[in-house]
Design an enzyme around this catalytic site. Sequence first.
Site, mmCIF file in Angstrom:
data_model
loop_
_atom_site.group_PDB
_atom_site.id
_atom_site.type_symbol
_atom_site.label_atom_id
_atom_site.label_comp_id
_atom_site.label_asym_id
_atom_site.label_seq_id
_atom_site.Cartn_x
_atom_site.Cartn_y
_atom_site.Cartn_z
ATOM 1 N N CYS A 73 0.830 -1.217 0.000
ATOM 2 C CA CYS A 73 0.000 0.000 0.000
ATOM 3 C C CYS A 73 0.858 1.258 0.000
ATOM 4 C CB CYS A 73 -0.929 -0.003 1.198
ATOM 5 S SG CYS A 73 -2.078 -1.400 1.232
ATOM 6 N N THR A 74 1.973 1.218 0.695
ATOM 7 C CA THR A 74 2.859 2.379 0.736
ATOM 8 C C THR A 74 3.351 2.730 -0.658
ATOM 9 O OG1 THR A 74 3.559 1.852 3.000
ATOM 10 C CG2 THR A 74 4.997 3.294 1.715
#
Length: 247
Positions: A73-74
Site C-alpha cells: 500500500c505504501t
Amino acid sequence: MFARSFFRIPSKSLAASVRFLTFDAAKQPRVRIGSTAPNFQAPSTVGEIDLYKYLGNSWGVLFSHPADFTPVCTTELGEFAALKPEFDARGVKLLGLSADELGKHEQWVEDIKDISLGGKKFNYPIISDSKKEVAFLYDMVSEDAFNKINEGPIATVRSVFIIDPKKKVRLVITYPPSVGRNTSEVLRVIDSLQVGDKLGVVTPVNWKKGEDVIIPPTVSNEAAKEKFGDFKTVKPYLRYTSPETKN
C-alpha cells in the site's frame, strides 16, 4: 456521520471492540458498475470530507487500503501521488482510504513522501475509516471477512472505484493483498471512458490514448460516415476509426 446509519454501536468507548457487532449483512449495499456511488462524510488528512462536495463536477478515483505502514500500500499511495499531474490533466480527483486512525495516516504520509516523492508534499487526501463505515458502504471486504463480519474487527480489501461527474461508478477493481495495483491501467481506463463518453465509441484490447477506436454495432454505416468520416471495416460488426472526429 452518515445520512443513513447502518451501525448500532452501544457506546463510544466500545466502538473499537465491537465494530460490526450488530452488522446486518442483508443491508449490505451493492455497488456495481452503473450504481450511484454512495455519498459519505469522513475524517481525512485534509479535514472532514464529503465525497460529493469533494468531487464536485470532476471524475474521481477512490482506492482503499486495509492498514497503514503496509509495504504494498505504501508503494501504491506514493505512485498515485507521483502521477497526480496526469490525473489532474484528465480532470480526476484522487481519494485514498485506509482503515486506521487519522494520527497514523499523518505519520504514514511522512514515510510515503520519503520513499516515493523525494520529500515533496503529499498531494491528495487519505480518509480515516477506522470504523469501517465507508468499507461497509462500498462492500470493501473479502469473502472470508464477510462470513465473519459479526465476530469482531475485519480488514478492508484493496478496491479501486472510478466515479464519473454524475456520481456513477464506472469501474470496480479489487486486488488481493499480495498484488500491487497498476496505476497506468487506472489512467488507461479513464482515457477510454472519457473518449467513449465524448464520441460514443468503445475501445479495443490494450487500447491506449490516441489509438483507433471501435464504432459500436448500433451505429449504421451511414451514421458512422457522417460522424467520423473514414472508417475501416474488418467485419460488419467490427469497424475502426480515429478518435479525431470531423465534428
